[in-house]
Design a protein around this motif. Sequence first.
Motif, PDB file in Angstrom:
ATOM      1  N   ARG A   7     -37.516  -8.616 -28.308  1.00 17.40           N
ATOM      2  CA  ARG A   7     -37.615  -7.312 -27.636  1.00 17.40           C
ATOM      3  C   ARG A   7     -36.232  -6.916 -27.143  1.00 17.40           C
ATOM      4  NH1 ARG A   7     -41.974  -4.906 -26.137  1.00 17.40           N
ATOM      5  NH2 ARG A   7     -41.217  -4.330 -24.079  1.00 17.40           N
ATOM      6  N   SER A   8     -35.614  -7.792 -26.370  1.00 20.54           N
ATOM      7  CA  SER A   8     -34.263  -7.535 -25.863  1.00 20.54           C
ATOM      8  C   SER A   8     -33.570  -8.885 -25.699  1.00 20.54           C
ATOM      9  CB  SER A   8     -34.358  -6.812 -24.512  1.00 20.54           C
ATOM     10  OG  SER A   8     -33.145  -6.966 -23.788  1.00 20.54           O
ATOM     11  N   THR A   9     -32.344  -8.976 -26.158  1.00 20.97           N
ATOM     12  CA  THR A   9     -31.611 -10.245 -25.996  1.00 20.97           C
ATOM     13  C   THR A   9     -31.384 -10.541 -24.505  1.00 20.97           C
ATOM     14  OG1 THR A   9     -29.537  -9.040 -26.366  1.00 20.97           O
ATOM     15  CG2 THR A   9     -30.476 -10.231 -28.249  1.00 20.97           C
ATOM     16  N   ASN A  10     -31.305  -9.500 -23.674  1.00 21.00           N
ATOM     17  CA  ASN A  10     -31.177  -9.740 -22.226  1.00 21.00           C
ATOM     18  C   ASN A  10     -32.396 -10.505 -21.694  1.00 21.00           C
ATOM     19  OD1 ASN A  10     -28.762  -8.299 -22.142  1.00 21.00           O
ATOM     20  ND2 ASN A  10     -29.318  -7.207 -20.270  1.00 21.00           N
ATOM     21  N   GLU A  59     -32.312  -7.746 -34.783  1.00 27.95           N
ATOM     22  CA  GLU A  59     -32.978  -6.506 -34.396  1.00 27.95           C
ATOM     23  C   GLU A  59     -33.570  -6.653 -32.997  1.00 27.95           C
ATOM     24  OE1 GLU A  59     -36.369  -5.786 -36.882  1.00 27.95           O
ATOM     25  OE2 GLU A  59     -36.739  -3.801 -36.038  1.00 27.95           O
ATOM     26  N   GLN A  60     -33.520  -5.594 -32.212  1.00 25.61           N
ATOM     27  CA  GLN A  60     -34.237  -5.574 -30.935  1.00 25.61           C
ATOM     28  C   GLN A  60     -35.331  -4.512 -31.036  1.00 25.61           C
ATOM     29  OE1 GLN A  60     -31.387  -6.661 -27.343  1.00 25.61           O
ATOM     30  NE2 GLN A  60     -30.654  -4.817 -28.358  1.00 25.61           N
ATOM     31  N   THR A  61     -36.544  -4.909 -30.669  1.00 24.93           N
ATOM     32  CA  THR A  61     -37.646  -3.950 -30.789  1.00 24.93           C
ATOM     33  C   THR A  61     -37.807  -3.130 -29.504  1.00 24.93           C
ATOM     34  OG1 THR A  61     -39.137  -5.710 -30.104  1.00 24.93           O
ATOM     35  CG2 THR A  61     -38.910  -5.338 -32.478  1.00 24.93           C
ATOM     36  N   GLY A  88     -34.816  -2.713 -27.278  1.00 29.36           N
ATOM     37  CA  GLY A  88     -33.460  -2.778 -26.723  1.00 29.36           C
ATOM     38  C   GLY A  88     -33.317  -1.710 -25.644  1.00 29.36           C
ATOM     39  N   ARG A  89     -32.663  -2.063 -24.551  1.00 28.39           N
ATOM     40  CA  ARG A  89     -32.543  -1.055 -23.495  1.00 28.39           C
ATOM     41  C   ARG A  89     -31.092  -0.825 -23.099  1.00 28.39           C
ATOM     42  NH1 ARG A  89     -35.253  -5.405 -21.243  1.00 28.39           N
ATOM     43  NH2 ARG A  89     -33.963  -6.587 -19.801  1.00 28.39           N
ATOM     44  N   GLY A  90     -30.866   0.412 -22.656  1.00 31.49           N
ATOM     45  CA  GLY A  90     -29.553   0.794 -22.182  1.00 31.49           C
ATOM     46  C   GLY A  90     -29.604   1.034 -20.686  1.00 31.49           C
ATOM     47  N   ARG A  91     -28.545   1.599 -20.141  1.00 31.28           N
ATOM     48  CA  ARG A  91     -28.507   1.865 -18.708  1.00 31.28           C
ATOM     49  C   ARG A  91     -29.543   2.915 -18.345  1.00 31.28           C
ATOM     50  NH1 ARG A  91     -24.287   4.443 -17.505  1.00 31.28           N
ATOM     51  NH2 ARG A  91     -24.743   4.285 -15.304  1.00 31.28           N
ATOM     52  N   ALA A  92     -29.929   2.897 -17.075  1.00 33.03           N
ATOM     53  CA  ALA A  92     -30.842   3.901 -16.518  1.00 33.03           C
ATOM     54  C   ALA A  92     -32.160   3.982 -17.288  1.00 33.03           C
ATOM     55  CB  ALA A  92     -30.150   5.266 -16.473  1.00 33.03           C
ATOM     56  N   HIS A 109     -33.476   3.940 -23.914  1.00 33.82           N
ATOM     57  CA  HIS A 109     -33.700   3.114 -25.106  1.00 33.82           C
ATOM     58  C   HIS A 109     -32.351   2.872 -25.784  1.00 33.82           C
ATOM     59  CE1 HIS A 109     -35.222   1.935 -29.020  1.00 33.82           C
ATOM     60  NE2 HIS A 109     -34.588   2.951 -29.570  1.00 33.82           N
ATOM     61  N   TRP A 110     -32.154   1.657 -26.313  1.00 33.80           N
ATOM     62  CA  TRP A 110     -30.928   1.375 -27.066  1.00 33.80           C
ATOM     63  C   TRP A 110     -31.336   1.041 -28.505  1.00 33.80           C
ATOM     64  CZ3 TRP A 110     -25.802   1.932 -26.588  1.00 33.80           C
ATOM     65  CH2 TRP A 110     -24.978   1.261 -27.492  1.00 33.80           C
ATOM     66  N   ALA A 111     -31.017   1.923 -29.431  1.00 32.48           N
ATOM     67  CA  ALA A 111     -31.401   1.708 -30.837  1.00 32.48           C
ATOM     68  C   ALA A 111     -30.675   0.480 -31.373  1.00 32.48           C
ATOM     69  CB  ALA A 111     -31.035   2.950 -31.651  1.00 32.48           C
ATOM     70  N   ARG A 155     -16.280   9.172 -29.436  1.00 32.08           N
ATOM     71  CA  ARG A 155     -17.635   8.698 -29.763  1.00 32.08           C
ATOM     72  C   ARG A 155     -17.896   7.287 -29.271  1.00 32.08           C
ATOM     73  NH1 ARG A 155     -19.839  11.238 -35.090  1.00 32.08           N
ATOM     74  NH2 ARG A 155     -18.796  13.249 -35.029  1.00 32.08           N
ATOM     75  N   LYS A 156     -19.158   7.056 -28.922  1.00 30.31           N
ATOM     76  CA  LYS A 156     -19.521   5.750 -28.344  1.00 30.31           C
ATOM     77  C   LYS A 156     -19.774   4.724 -29.443  1.00 30.31           C
ATOM     78  CE  LYS A 156     -22.979   3.812 -25.205  1.00 30.31           C
ATOM     79  NZ  LYS A 156     -23.746   4.081 -23.976  1.00 30.31           N
ATOM     80  N   VAL A 157     -19.067   3.607 -29.338  1.00 30.92           N
ATOM     81  CA  VAL A 157     -19.266   2.525 -30.308  1.00 30.92           C
ATOM     82  C   VAL A 157     -20.026   1.359 -29.686  1.00 30.92           C
ATOM     83  CG1 VAL A 157     -17.068   1.286 -29.883  1.00 30.92           C
ATOM     84  CG2 VAL A 157     -18.114   1.229 -32.154  1.00 30.92           C
TER      85      VAL A 157
HETATM   86  C1  BTN Z   1     -25.822   1.442 -22.535  1.00 28.78           C
HETATM   87  O1  BTN Z   1     -24.853   1.935 -23.102  1.00 28.78           O
HETATM   88  O2  BTN Z   1     -26.656   2.156 -21.951  1.00 28.78           O
HETATM   89  C2  BTN Z   1     -25.977  -0.053 -22.531  1.00 28.78           C
HETATM   90  C3  BTN Z   1     -26.472  -0.567 -23.853  1.00 28.78           C
HETATM   91  C4  BTN Z   1     -26.627  -2.083 -23.874  1.00 28.78           C
HETATM   92  C5  BTN Z   1     -27.273  -2.578 -25.158  1.00 28.78           C
HETATM   93  C6  BTN Z   1     -27.273  -4.082 -25.246  1.00 28.78           C
HETATM   94  S1  BTN Z   1     -27.725  -4.681 -26.845  1.00 28.78           S
HETATM   95  C7  BTN Z   1     -27.840  -6.304 -26.220  1.00 28.78           C
HETATM   96  C8  BTN Z   1     -28.498  -6.194 -24.856  1.00 28.78           C
HETATM   97  N1  BTN Z   1     -29.943  -6.152 -24.969  1.00 28.78           N
HETATM   98  C9  BTN Z   1     -30.451  -5.012 -24.536  1.00 28.78           C
HETATM   99  O3  BTN Z   1     -31.680  -4.731 -24.506  1.00 28.78           O
HETATM  100  N2  BTN Z   1     -29.485  -4.201 -24.128  1.00 28.78           N
HETATM  101  C10 BTN Z   1     -28.170  -4.812 -24.269  1.00 28.78           C
END
Ligand code: BTN
Length: 266
Positions: free
Chosen positions: A36-39, A60-62, A64-68, A71-73, A131-133
């Motif tokens: 789901r998320s490596t975190n 793959e993360q099913t 994955g999450r970002g800040r706030a 969703h993190w693709a 652009r965000k990498v």
């Molecule tokens: C952001 O820019 O909002 C933060 C993105 C962080 C993505 C990474 S991918 C590995 C780890 N696992 C997650 O679910 N999120 C972070």
Amino acid sequence: MRGVEGDRLAHWEGRPTPEWEGDWGVPHFEAWSAVRSTNDRVRALAERGLPPFTVVVAEEQTAGRGRAGRHWASPAGLGLWLSVLLPAAVRSGPGPTALLVGLATCRAVERAAEGLSARLKWPNDVLLGERKVAGVLCEATPRGVVAGIGINVRQRLLDFDEDLRGRAVSLQMAAGREVSRARLAAALLGELQRLLASPPARLDGALAGELARRDALLGSEVLVEGAGPGVARGIDAAGRLTLEVAPGEVRTVVAGSVSVVKGERP
Ligand code: BTN
């Protein structure tokens, strides 16, 4: 196993996973086809008592999450989706930690894809041009801070969701050639160990110089969530954004999302 949706891989990038532990000098490394998320996986390992610099990657993360809560693709095979447990001395919350992880990511990107220049958009986006990498998500757990780093590596433009196409980039798109995830991970873990094994309490001296050089917001008119509009005037030694809200009137911002209204202004 909690948070795990695929198989644990015996090999990553063509080599048995224990060999990477030796190469990188980390105590434990897991590679998964999907989580789901490596975190979440690193958090679970931390709860079991695994030591700092335990590392997890997933193809793959099913979820994955970002800040706030965003969703993190994290599509299969296209990025480096990696989390690492930081040493207990590392403090959670906004401030130096996330910025140090961001700096480590900038340096790793430049080492893995020579010729590129990475900048940091406070608090923790890594940009190539505009652009965000890559993005960084640091989360506190009772066993320490988990740093999650997502780096777009192999995507072509059409691999990004439509709403991201104007804002996102991959290393391969920017460099115009293939970029090795193995080289990227090695550089990233090396820099994380250098910067965070015994982290500085303040971002001063050479680190402050590097932050200023990489600061993508410096001199820009910005809108900061919760703090309003202003001109970005740099990052202080505590990792806060300095915002000039009126001529000569400066406010420091601890956390928040920033959007650029207009580029660099003297
Ligand atoms: C952001 O820019 O909002 C933060 C993105 C962080 C993505 C990474 S991918 C590995 C780890 N696992 C997650 O679910 N999120 C972070």
